[in-house]
Design an enzyme around this catalytic site. Structure first.
Site, mmCIF file in Angstrom:
data_model
loop_
_atom_site.group_PDB
_atom_site.id
_atom_site.type_symbol
_atom_site.label_atom_id
_atom_site.label_comp_id
_atom_site.label_asym_id
_atom_site.label_seq_id
_atom_site.Cartn_x
_atom_site.Cartn_y
_atom_site.Cartn_z
ATOM 1 N N ASP A 135 0.833 -1.209 0.000
ATOM 2 C CA ASP A 135 0.000 0.000 0.000
ATOM 3 C C ASP A 135 0.864 1.254 0.000
ATOM 4 O O ASP A 135 0.675 2.162 -0.820
ATOM 5 C CB ASP A 135 -0.913 0.010 1.229
ATOM 6 C CG ASP A 135 -1.956 -1.089 1.200
ATOM 7 O OD1 ASP A 135 -3.089 -0.810 0.801
ATOM 8 O OD2 ASP A 135 -1.629 -2.235 1.576
ATOM 9 N N THR A 232 -7.190 -4.877 0.185
ATOM 10 C CA THR A 232 -5.989 -5.332 0.891
ATOM 11 C C THR A 232 -6.214 -6.680 1.563
ATOM 12 O O THR A 232 -5.292 -7.500 1.639
ATOM 13 C CB THR A 232 -5.552 -4.283 1.945
ATOM 14 O OG1 THR A 232 -5.328 -3.030 1.283
ATOM 15 C CG2 THR A 232 -4.273 -4.705 2.639
#
Length: 463
Positions: A135, A232
């Protein structure tokens, strides 16, 4: 004669367009075609991976529209009178390709035995959602590359992550991992037609790139919207996820790029967890150079077409001639339609969508998919419907939808809130004013039936 398609540098081995790309003497809008130039060499050798491609200026910015380009993306909307976003489109696709490579490497390391959260690679944010090295790494890479490619412009980026955890006293080891991942990817930037930094980025460079993504959006001006790793939870589980990048101008999404590294080319594989897919791939490995998994999708508002291309990470180089047009499904009968919904139960109601599906005549089991891969599946014609109805208090963020919305629309689909109104990207980081939920369909007939069913059943729901 008008030209459409993506600009391709001369080193990318020009080839004539296929007959299907032509309609009489005029090329289809959005289709890649060769543009004849006087003094243009018939072919130019490809550059080595260590050298920047010939179409890059000394500073690393693509000289789009110069004599170095034989191919042209010239889609300016209906009637051809809109702005040409060729430069932005080309850069965005290349940047997302690079970001996908970083994600694939990080995900592979997470899936090694005893290497996931125990090693500090996965963290929880205040809202209990997961965040990883990927990320932060993708956000830093996209920020740095966009700034490098558009050096003469004030780049504004709305993105999901901040640097608070990395800048904390406990974040030194994590920051070191992010720095290593970013530099390992940026050194290969020329493979994507981008410029590598002259020297490795330091920790303060990475933090600065992440902090640069602090725009809050709004109704005026131009800004990029990034979800570095959408889904995620799917990412850390070895399943579907997406890298999503969009450009918004005066509140309207003008282009979107979705990187879907685990999206299988055979749609039936979407029903299986990626661990099973990887196992089967080892038992029966795909043919070398075959396009079996992973893609980048992209579209520009007003073109009426969307495209996908294989991952550079898998194919070894970016070749625009590998791009294929994608279109939504032609299925309009609910009995034959497939619908998908989010995997997570925290911000959606599976029971409400199940009841809604039954009321409109959907009979197939829902396909639960992580991330904006659901939007890619509709655009590619693999599913017909996506429905999401958030629980009270949950607010949708623009980075979770912007790229997918324009791709679905240009592929021929319809996407609105549950009241049939277009999604509003002009009111900051949230989709303010959203009416109950989001409905995306392959066509207006299915969309109309679902919107009507929502109205009929909403008062009896517990949302």
């Amino acid at each position: 004669m008008g030209c459409s398609g993506l600009r391709l540098p001369t080193w990318a081995a020009a080839a004539p367009p296929s007959p299907s790309d032509w309609d009489g003497r005029r090329p289809r809008r959005g289709a890649p075609v060769v543009r004849r130039r006087c003094s243009a060499p018939s072919s130019t050798p490809a550059p080595s991976a260590a050298a920047a491609p010939s179409h890059l200026a000394a500073g690393g910015s693509p000289r789009v529209g110069t004599a170095e380009h034989d191919w042209l993306w010239d889609c300016r909307g209906i009637g051809g009178g809109g702005r040409d976003y060729a430069r932005e489109m080309e850069v965005a696709v290349r940047v997302v390709q690079a970001a996908c490579t970083l994600c694939q490497r990080v995900q592979s390391s997470l899936l090694l035995p005893a290497s996931a959260s125990a090693s500090g690679s996965v963290h929880s944010k205040i809202d209990r959602s997961s965040v990883t090295v990927a990320d932060w790494g993708v956000q830093a890479i996209v920020s740095w590359l966009l700034s490098d490619c558009f050096q003469d412009e004030n780049i504004s980026i709305v993105a999901e992550e901040d640097d608070e955890t990395l800048s904390s006293s406990d974040g030194a080891a994590l920051l070191e991992s992010v720095v290593a991942a970013v530099n390992g990817c940026l050194i290969e930037a020329p493979k994507y037609g981008l410029r590598s930094p002259e020297k490795e980025l330091k920790a303060h460079d990475i933090l600065q790139a992440i902090r640069r993504c602090s725009s809050i959006g709004g109704p005026k001006g131009r800004f990029w919207v990034l979800d570095p790793v959408d889904g995620t939870l799917g990412f850390v589980r070895g399943d579907q996820y997406a890298v999503a990048l969009a450009l918004i101008e005066d509140g309207e999404v003008v282009l979107g790029v979705l990187g879907c590294p685990n999206y299988p080319m055979k749609k039936e594989w979407l029903n299986y967890h990626q661990r099973y897919y990887r196992l089967m791939s080892k038992v029966s490995p795909p043919t070398s150079g075959s396009w079996h998994k992973g893609c980048v999708m992209y579209a520009h508002r007003g073109c009426g077409q969307a495209w996908m291309q294989p991952l550079v990470h898998d194919f070894g180089k970016l070749d625009w001639r590998n791009s294929r047009e994608v279109r939504v499904s032609t299925v309009s009968d609910p009995i034959s339609a497939t619908f998908c919904e989010p995997v997570e139960k925290a911000n959606t109601s599976h029971s409400f969508t199940a009841g809604l599906a039954h009321s409109v005549g959907l009979r197939k089991q829902p396909l639960r998919v992580y991330s904006m891969v659901k939007y890619a599946a509709i655009a590619r014609g693999d599913v017909e419907i996506f429905m999401k109805f958030a629980r009270a208090g949950y607010k949708e963020k623009i980075w979770d939808h912007a790229a997918g919305v324009v791709i679905i629309r240009e592929a021929g689909g319809v996407i609105t809130d549950a009241g049939g109104r277009p999604l509003d990207f002009s009111r900051g980081v949230f989709l303010e004013g959203l009416d109950r939920g989001i409905i995306a369909c392959s066509g207006p007939l299915l969309h109309h039936r679902i919107v009507g069913a929502v109205d009929a059943s909403w008062n009896s729901s517990t949302l």
